[in-house]
Design a protein around this motif. Structure first.
Motif, PDB file in Angstrom:
ATOM      1  N   VAL A 169      39.345  29.247 -23.671  1.00  0.00           N
ATOM      2  CA  VAL A 169      38.591  29.138 -24.925  1.00  0.00           C
ATOM      3  C   VAL A 169      38.410  27.645 -25.219  1.00  0.00           C
ATOM      4  O   VAL A 169      38.973  26.797 -24.531  1.00  0.00           O
ATOM      5  N   TYR A 170      37.615  27.318 -26.228  1.00  0.00           N
ATOM      6  CA  TYR A 170      37.501  25.920 -26.635  1.00  0.00           C
ATOM      7  C   TYR A 170      38.797  25.486 -27.306  1.00  0.00           C
ATOM      8  O   TYR A 170      39.394  26.238 -28.081  1.00  0.00           O
ATOM      9  N   GLY A 171      39.242  24.258 -26.992  1.00  0.00           N
ATOM     10  CA  GLY A 171      40.461  23.723 -27.566  1.00  0.00           C
ATOM     11  C   GLY A 171      40.185  22.563 -28.496  1.00  0.00           C
ATOM     12  O   GLY A 171      39.190  21.848 -28.350  1.00  0.00           O
TER      13      GLY A 171
ATOM     14  N   VAL B 165      30.125  27.011 -27.979  1.00  0.00           N
ATOM     15  CA  VAL B 165      30.048  25.863 -28.885  1.00  0.00           C
ATOM     16  C   VAL B 165      29.566  26.308 -30.264  1.00  0.00           C
ATOM     17  O   VAL B 165      29.934  25.713 -31.286  1.00  0.00           O
ATOM     18  N   ARG B 166      28.787  27.373 -30.315  1.00  0.00           N
ATOM     19  CA  ARG B 166      28.314  27.898 -31.604  1.00  0.00           C
ATOM     20  C   ARG B 166      29.493  28.374 -32.451  1.00  0.00           C
ATOM     21  O   ARG B 166      29.530  28.167 -33.669  1.00  0.00           O
ATOM     22  N   HIS B 167      30.462  29.004 -31.820  1.00  0.00           N
ATOM     23  CA  HIS B 167      31.659  29.440 -32.541  1.00  0.00           C
ATOM     24  C   HIS B 167      32.416  28.239 -33.115  1.00  0.00           C
ATOM     25  O   HIS B 167      32.907  28.281 -34.244  1.00  0.00           O
ATOM     26  N   VAL B 168      32.533  27.179 -32.309  1.00  0.00           N
ATOM     27  CA  VAL B 168      33.253  25.988 -32.761  1.00  0.00           C
ATOM     28  C   VAL B 168      32.553  25.361 -33.961  1.00  0.00           C
ATOM     29  O   VAL B 168      33.189  24.990 -34.954  1.00  0.00           O
ATOM     30  N   LEU B 169      31.233  25.244 -33.871  1.00  0.00           N
ATOM     31  CA  LEU B 169      30.467  24.670 -34.983  1.00  0.00           C
ATOM     32  C   LEU B 169      30.659  25.481 -36.257  1.00  0.00           C
ATOM     33  O   LEU B 169      30.776  24.928 -37.352  1.00  0.00           O
ATOM     34  N   ALA B 170      30.700  26.805 -36.121  1.00  0.00           N
ATOM     35  CA  ALA B 170      30.845  27.675 -37.295  1.00  0.00           C
ATOM     36  C   ALA B 170      32.155  27.392 -38.037  1.00  0.00           C
ATOM     37  O   ALA B 170      32.203  27.447 -39.270  1.00  0.00           O
ATOM     38  N   ASP B 171      33.210  27.070 -37.293  1.00  0.00           N
ATOM     39  CA  ASP B 171      34.524  26.857 -37.899  1.00  0.00           C
ATOM     40  C   ASP B 171      34.856  25.389 -38.169  1.00  0.00           C
ATOM     41  O   ASP B 171      35.560  25.075 -39.128  1.00  0.00           O
TER      42      ASP B 171
ATOM     43  N   LYS C 163      42.579  22.931 -38.768  1.00  0.00           N
ATOM     44  CA  LYS C 163      42.629  24.371 -38.541  1.00  0.00           C
ATOM     45  C   LYS C 163      43.182  25.146 -39.733  1.00  0.00           C
ATOM     46  O   LYS C 163      42.963  26.357 -39.826  1.00  0.00           O
ATOM     47  N   GLY C 164      43.940  24.466 -40.626  1.00  0.00           N
ATOM     48  CA  GLY C 164      44.693  25.187 -41.637  1.00  0.00           C
ATOM     49  C   GLY C 164      45.826  25.952 -40.991  1.00  0.00           C
ATOM     50  O   GLY C 164      46.178  27.060 -41.397  1.00  0.00           O
ATOM     51  N   ARG C 165      46.446  25.336 -39.976  1.00  0.00           N
ATOM     52  CA  ARG C 165      47.462  25.984 -39.145  1.00  0.00           C
ATOM     53  C   ARG C 165      48.853  25.632 -39.660  1.00  0.00           C
ATOM     54  O   ARG C 165      49.143  24.471 -39.937  1.00  0.00           O
TER      55      ARG C 165
ATOM     56  N   LEU D 129      39.350  28.067 -37.065  1.00  0.00           N
ATOM     57  CA  LEU D 129      40.191  28.118 -38.250  1.00  0.00           C
ATOM     58  C   LEU D 129      41.369  29.044 -37.966  1.00  0.00           C
ATOM     59  O   LEU D 129      41.213  30.080 -37.315  1.00  0.00           O
ATOM     60  N   SER D 130      42.538  28.674 -38.433  1.00  0.00           N
ATOM     61  CA  SER D 130      43.746  29.418 -38.128  1.00  0.00           C
ATOM     62  C   SER D 130      43.615  30.885 -38.517  1.00  0.00           C
ATOM     63  O   SER D 130      43.207  31.221 -39.628  1.00  0.00           O
TER      64      SER D 130
END
Length: 334
Positions: free
Chosen positions: A31-33, A149-155, A51-53, A140-141
């Motif tokens: 996955v993207y890290g 990359v679209r998923h990463v941009l969304a978060d 991340k709010g982790r 996001l956690s």
């Protein structure tokens, strides 16, 4: 913060950001890290903020050369070397006793550190040009891990310094994590390297109870992905265990327009609202598609997702582990 979107020819820019204590989302084969200098505690702390982790959730250190491991661990055992020779570079993380160089922010105060040697060429080049990198999934956690990359941009857009666009991730679920710090090697998180493959290399490997159950009260997570709820979309996820007939009948009796079914290609015509995970027997496709499917359900406005209980063998164990946590262990017998 303005987040730069970089391409594979701009890795030098990303490496410079890492060396200056910034954060970059990078593609890996899993996955993207979300990457920061693993030896810089202040930089690593920025990952948790973005991340709010929770700070008690340890990170994985990614390397680009097997020689880097000597400064990161206190002991590189024979079994660890055997696994590294077989599965690195690749989707396997090995937990070992840490050296003094590892900041507490990375290890969550534990005496161990998780090490991985990714095979993705962009990740490899970024690490080689910067430093060993601490990198949890770039989401996001608690939300589904990002495989595009679209998923990463969304978060992460506006929360980190840059994102390197490396296309879609091949495996689709996070790396397998095995600890070699116990009397018997123990699987902490299933992934692209299967339990069966590990046992074929080093013999006995136990499965930690938290792979298929919630982490016991008061127990510390010794690996990412062991917390109670993980990988979850906004929609409620419910797992159904039983026959295909029971699966279909339950859904027909308990669905509305806001309900989606995560189903196999062969059964999609049985449902009004569905998201296809792949063909029934293609567990590699299930792993590749799972997080994308969960995100698609949110994008389409569904509030409930019904899904099969996967077969807990091979890479199916990784899919089962992820979707079980996405459902917060909400399983109904049908």
């Amino acid at each position: 913060m303005k987040t730069l979107l970089l391409n594979k020819n701009e890795i030098d820019i990303a490496a410079d950001i890492i060396k200056k204590g910034g954060i970059v989302a990078m593609p890996t084969e899993t996955v993207y890290g979300l990457a920061a200098d693993a030896l810089n505690g202040e930089a690593v702390a920025k990952i948790f903020k973005a991340k709010g982790r929770p700070m008690d959730n340890p990170l994985i250190v990614h390397i680009s050369d097997i020689k880097q491991i000597d400064m990161l661990v206190a002991e590189f055992s024979d079994k660890a070397k055997k696994l590294a020779e077989k599965f690195w570079p690749g989707p396997l993380t090995i937990v070992l006793p840490k050296s003094d160089i590892i900041p507490d922010e990375v290890s969550a105060g534990l005496s161990t550190v998780a090490i991985r040697f990714p095979s993705h060429p962009i990740a490899h080049e970024l690490i080689a040009k910067s430093s060993p990198i601490a990198a949890p999934s770039a989401n996001l956690s608690g939300s589904p891990s990002p495989t595009t990359v679209r998923h990463v941009l969304a978060d992460m857009d506006g929360r980190i310094d840059a994102i390197i666009d490396g296309g879609d991730c091949e495996v689709g679920v996070e790396s397998t994590v095995i600890t070699l710090t116990e009397d018997v090697p123990t699987l902490l998180r299933p992934g692209g390297v299967t339990l069966e493959q590990l046992r074929a290399e080093i013999g006995e490997v136990k499965v930690h109870p938290a792979v298929l159950k919630s982490l016991g009260k008061g127990m510390k997570a010794s690996s990412p992905g062991m917390k109670y709820k993980h990988y979850s979309p906004k929609a409620e996820v419910i797992l159904l265990r039983g026959s295909e007939q029971g699966f279909c009948e339950y859904i027909k009796e308990n669905s509305d327009d806001k309900t989606a079914v995560l189903c196999y290609e062969e059964e999609k015509d049985s449902f009004k609202n569905y998201i296809v995970l792949g063909k029934r027997d293609d567990e590699v496709a299930h792993a590749h598609r799972l997080f994308t499917c969960l995100r698609e359900a949110d994008e389409d406005g569904y509030t409930r997702i019904y899904a099969h209980c996967p077969r807990a063998e091979g890479i199916g164990l990784a899919v089962y582990n992820r979707i079980l946590r996405a459902a917060a262990f909400n399983v109904i017998e049908v």
